[in-house]
Design a protein around this motif. Structure first.
Motif, PDB file in Angstrom:
ATOM      1  N   ILE A  47       0.835  -1.205   0.000  1.00  0.00           N
ATOM      2  CA  ILE A  47       0.000   0.000   0.000  1.00  0.00           C
ATOM      3  C   ILE A  47       0.870   1.255   0.000  1.00  0.00           C
ATOM      4  O   ILE A  47       0.526   2.250  -0.628  1.00  0.00           O
ATOM      5  N   VAL A  48       2.015   1.208   0.648  1.00  0.00           N
ATOM      6  CA  VAL A  48       2.951   2.343   0.610  1.00  0.00           C
ATOM      7  C   VAL A  48       3.494   2.511  -0.803  1.00  0.00           C
ATOM      8  O   VAL A  48       3.557   3.627  -1.327  1.00  0.00           O
ATOM      9  N   ASP A  49       3.869   1.408  -1.449  1.00  0.00           N
ATOM     10  CA  ASP A  49       4.347   1.471  -2.830  1.00  0.00           C
ATOM     11  C   ASP A  49       3.281   2.072  -3.743  1.00  0.00           C
ATOM     12  O   ASP A  49       3.586   2.902  -4.607  1.00  0.00           O
ATOM     13  N   ALA A  65      -2.906   8.650   6.436  1.00  0.00           N
ATOM     14  CA  ALA A  65      -2.447   7.572   7.313  1.00  0.00           C
ATOM     15  C   ALA A  65      -1.320   6.770   6.666  1.00  0.00           C
ATOM     16  O   ALA A  65      -0.349   6.404   7.333  1.00  0.00           O
ATOM     17  N   ILE A  66      -1.427   6.515   5.384  1.00  0.00           N
ATOM     18  CA  ILE A  66      -0.414   5.727   4.688  1.00  0.00           C
ATOM     19  C   ILE A  66       0.868   6.539   4.511  1.00  0.00           C
ATOM     20  O   ILE A  66       1.967   5.984   4.562  1.00  0.00           O
ATOM     21  N   GLN A  71       6.422   7.049   6.382  1.00  0.00           N
ATOM     22  CA  GLN A  71       7.410   7.764   7.185  1.00  0.00           C
ATOM     23  C   GLN A  71       7.932   6.868   8.307  1.00  0.00           C
ATOM     24  O   GLN A  71       9.138   6.807   8.558  1.00  0.00           O
ATOM     25  N   SER A  72       7.054   6.154   8.957  1.00  0.00           N
ATOM     26  CA  SER A  72       7.433   5.249  10.037  1.00  0.00           C
ATOM     27  C   SER A  72       8.343   4.132   9.523  1.00  0.00           C
ATOM     28  O   SER A  72       9.341   3.793  10.159  1.00  0.00           O
ATOM     29  N   GLN A  73       8.004   3.576   8.367  1.00  0.00           N
ATOM     30  CA  GLN A  73       8.831   2.512   7.783  1.00  0.00           C
ATOM     31  C   GLN A  73      10.205   3.048   7.423  1.00  0.00           C
ATOM     32  O   GLN A  73      11.212   2.376   7.617  1.00  0.00           O
ATOM     33  N   GLU A  75      11.776   5.586   8.846  1.00  0.00           N
ATOM     34  CA  GLU A  75      12.510   5.816  10.091  1.00  0.00           C
ATOM     35  C   GLU A  75      13.028   4.514  10.677  1.00  0.00           C
ATOM     36  O   GLU A  75      14.149   4.441  11.146  1.00  0.00           O
ATOM     37  N   THR A  76      12.198   3.483  10.640  1.00  0.00           N
ATOM     38  CA  THR A  76      12.591   2.168  11.165  1.00  0.00           C
ATOM     39  C   THR A  76      13.737   1.605  10.345  1.00  0.00           C
ATOM     40  O   THR A  76      14.702   1.062  10.885  1.00  0.00           O
ATOM     41  N   HIS A  77      13.642   1.729   9.019  1.00  0.00           N
ATOM     42  CA  HIS A  77      14.683   1.212   8.140  1.00  0.00           C
ATOM     43  C   HIS A  77      15.993   1.960   8.368  1.00  0.00           C
ATOM     44  O   HIS A  77      17.074   1.363   8.410  1.00  0.00           O
ATOM     45  N   SER A  78      15.930   3.267   8.536  1.00  0.00           N
ATOM     46  CA  SER A  78      17.128   4.078   8.769  1.00  0.00           C
ATOM     47  C   SER A  78      17.774   3.736  10.105  1.00  0.00           C
ATOM     48  O   SER A  78      18.998   3.683  10.225  1.00  0.00           O
ATOM     49  N   ALA A  79      16.959   3.483  11.122  1.00  0.00           N
ATOM     50  CA  ALA A  79      17.475   3.183  12.453  1.00  0.00           C
ATOM     51  C   ALA A  79      18.152   1.816  12.490  1.00  0.00           C
ATOM     52  O   ALA A  79      19.102   1.622  13.254  1.00  0.00           O
ATOM     53  N   SER A  80      17.709   0.887  11.656  1.00  0.00           N
ATOM     54  CA  SER A  80      18.298  -0.443  11.671  1.00  0.00           C
ATOM     55  C   SER A  80      19.493  -0.579  10.745  1.00  0.00           C
ATOM     56  O   SER A  80      20.168  -1.590  10.740  1.00  0.00           O
ATOM     57  N   ALA A  81      19.773   0.449   9.962  1.00  0.00           N
ATOM     58  CA  ALA A  81      20.907   0.401   9.019  1.00  0.00           C
ATOM     59  C   ALA A  81      22.212   0.725   9.701  1.00  0.00           C
ATOM     60  O   ALA A  81      22.318   1.288  10.718  1.00  0.00           O
TER      61      ALA A  81
END
Length: 81
Positions: A47-49, A65-66, A71-73, A75-81
């Motif tokens: 749905i984001v794509d 909402a999407i 944005q949340s995805q 941020e999560t991806h950046s934090a885990s990199a």
């Protein structure tokens, strides 16, 4: 992913948004929270794509909402990199 699957996700996101619209200023956050908690990772990614490629069939509330979900995805991806 087939167009039928995408159509189902769009329909579901719009329904969730419609069911939460009466919450006013909190509605988008409630829709975002629902998607984040209850949708599978693959559904969220699809749905984001869709939003990033077109998004024209999403209601304004679902879109908001999407966007928050994207944005949340990110941020999560950046934090885990």
């Amino acid at each position: 992913m087939s167009r039928s699957q995408l159509d189902t996700l769009i329909h579901m996101a719009n329904q969730i948004a419609a069911n939460n619209a009466h919450y006013g200023d909190d509605a988008a956050e409630r829709v975002y929270t629902h998607l984040k908690k209850f949708w599978a990772r693959s559904m969220k990614r699809q749905i984001v794509d869709y939003l990033q490629q077109d998004g024209s069939e999403l209601s304004p509330l679902a879109r908001q909402a999407i966007e928050r979900l994207a944005q949340s995805q990110s941020e999560t991806h950046s934090a885990s990199a």
